[in-house]
Structures are given as C-alpha cells and as structure tokens.
Scaffold this motif. Sequence first.
Motif, mmCIF file in Angstrom:
data_model
loop_
_atom_site.group_PDB
_atom_site.id
_atom_site.type_symbol
_atom_site.label_atom_id
_atom_site.label_comp_id
_atom_site.label_asym_id
_atom_site.label_seq_id
_atom_site.Cartn_x
_atom_site.Cartn_y
_atom_site.Cartn_z
ATOM 1 N N LEU A 242 0.825 -1.215 0.000
ATOM 2 C CA LEU A 242 0.000 0.000 0.000
ATOM 3 C C LEU A 242 0.854 1.258 0.000
ATOM 4 O O LEU A 242 0.468 2.287 -0.566
ATOM 5 C CB LEU A 242 -0.929 -0.006 1.218
ATOM 6 N N LEU A 243 2.021 1.182 0.616
ATOM 7 C CA LEU A 243 2.915 2.336 0.655
ATOM 8 C C LEU A 243 3.706 2.513 -0.639
ATOM 9 O O LEU A 243 4.447 3.492 -0.785
ATOM 10 C CB LEU A 243 3.878 2.206 1.835
ATOM 11 N N GLY A 244 3.557 1.554 -1.557
ATOM 12 C CA GLY A 244 4.191 1.698 -2.860
ATOM 13 C C GLY A 244 5.585 1.133 -2.971
ATOM 14 O O GLY A 244 6.319 1.458 -3.915
ATOM 15 N N TYR A 245 5.971 0.240 -2.046
ATOM 16 C CA TYR A 245 7.332 -0.282 -2.070
ATOM 17 C C TYR A 245 7.503 -1.501 -2.973
ATOM 18 O O TYR A 245 8.626 -1.963 -3.150
ATOM 19 C CB TYR A 245 7.785 -0.636 -0.652
ATOM 20 N N GLY A 246 6.429 -2.031 -3.517
ATOM 21 C CA GLY A 246 6.563 -3.190 -4.390
ATOM 22 C C GLY A 246 5.250 -3.934 -4.533
ATOM 23 O O GLY A 246 4.211 -3.493 -4.048
ATOM 24 N N MET A 247 5.312 -5.076 -5.228
ATOM 25 C CA MET A 247 4.148 -5.934 -5.398
ATOM 26 C C MET A 247 4.368 -7.228 -4.630
ATOM 27 O O MET A 247 5.486 -7.554 -4.227
ATOM 28 C CB MET A 247 3.894 -6.223 -6.881
#
Length: 304
Positions: A242-247
Amino acid sequence: MEIRWLEDFIALARTRHFSRAADEQNVTQPTFSRRIKLLEEEMGVTLINRQTLPLSLTPAGDEFLLLCEQVTDRVRLTRDRVREISAGQKRRIMVAAPQSLLGQFLPEWLATTGWQERVQPYLRATGWVASDYFQALQHGECDLAICYWPIGRCDLDIDTSSCTYRVIGHERLIPVTGVDEHSAPRALLPGSRQQPLPWLAYPQRGLLGSAVTAHLARLPQSSYLNAQSENLYAAGIKELVLLGYGMSWLPERNVEAELRQGSLVRAGDSRWDVPMELRLYRHQGQHHAELDSFWSELTPLRTY
C-alpha cells in the motif's frame, strides 16, 4: 531444575538488570542472583554476559531463552487446563493459526461449527513458520493447527506423517500492487529483464514463500522479480504494498476491501494466482474428550 528459575531467567533477559528482574520476581537481589548462578551451574554454561551494560545474553543464553519461553508457556497452558478440569469446566481447544486467518477466516468458520465458545486461538502461533505448527502439535502445545497448504506440488521439507487433517476452506494468493497518482498499477507481471518488478517476498522456508516460488516455476512464462525484503506476515507485506514499495502475492480474503476501494489492484491475471487449501491438522497421538468430540463432528461437514 525449578520452573521459577526459568521464569527468573526470562525476567532477567527482558529487563537486562538484576535489581529490576528481582523486583519483578518479588525476591531480594542476592536471592535472585544466587538462583541465576545455580541455573548456570545446572546448565553447565554461562548464560549471562555480566561485563556489558546493560547485561546481555551469551549465544548459549539466547538459545536457552527460547527453550525457557517454550517450557513456561507449556506449563502455563497445562496449569490452565488442569484448573478447568478441577473446576468441572469443559476443556478449551487451542488452535494455532497464521495471523492472516485470525480476522478474515477463523471467526466465521468457527461460527459454522457451533464451537466458537470452546475453541480458543493460540496467539503465540501467529509468528510461527510452518514447521513450528507441527512441532507444537507433537508436543501438545496446541490441539489443532490451521495452515495454508499449496494445492500444487511444493518443495518444503515438513514431516506431517504423524498428523491427520481436514480441508476446511480454500484460498488464493493473488498478485497485487499499489496504484500511482493516475490510479494505474505500479507494477505488472511478468516484468522484464531490464526492469524487474520490486517484490515483497515471504521467506522461502515458509509455506507461502515456497508455494509462490513453486507456482512461478510451473508457469510457461518467465517472471522478472527483484526481492526487496522478506516478511513472514501477510499484513506487514500488505502495508508495504500500500505504501508503494513493491508488489506481492497476498491471500485474497485479506485484500478484498482494498481491491474494492481501488487502493490495491491486480498485478497480473488469474494465471498468476496460487491456489491454496486451508487445512486443519491434529496430531494422531494427542487425545482428550473435547478434541475428539470436535473432530468427530467435523467429519460430515462439507468441504468448501
């Protein structure tokens, strides 16, 4: 060796201070120090490094601390169960389950059995890897264990021969990613050799990590992933996604709300989904009336 010595050592490991640990154990410091010394003599090794401030554990002390926590937990569990029997109460059934199943699956499933008042989650198990569940079943630390289990082949060395199981549900691990400022996926499978996808992975020694790796190996299409971290907990991985650090691959139940809201989206279509069973295990050598009754009532239930 007295159980209070183990409790003393746990208190000292937590406080890293003889006086504070003695206060917690309601004894004088000289008495407490003497008990710790007797414990070290009994074990034949030095457990405490007294040359550091605050105190630290030796490597042997770190290992002994794990044993102390396991033993004292089992003593506490046994004490509670004996008191229940003495009071004429029905014995509660302790079930170990991953943290990701405690909120989305376990309460609803228990409600269908009618045993929700007599089955209690064993919260210490939420940080376990797969092999820990089967060791706990063997030692009687818990009565039942719910595990994700890959439907396809998975190369994980776990001996389950002394246990039996029932399938009580199904789940899918689905690839998900956060969205950018235009609500577009931040990552899409399969990635490329030049730009591998940032991947928030599970440890390979765990069931989820092994299941994802095995599924990717079976696919005809290659994937290009760059592991950014390893985390045992699906909840922790979801927060990072959710914080955008990966999938990552997450249990579908755990991301339904975010997918509806659009804060998470799929990072790939259904061919990338990893099918899983939810298995309820018990050890064949562990018996008591409540457990046997519960297990027998599960027999006619429909599997999902």
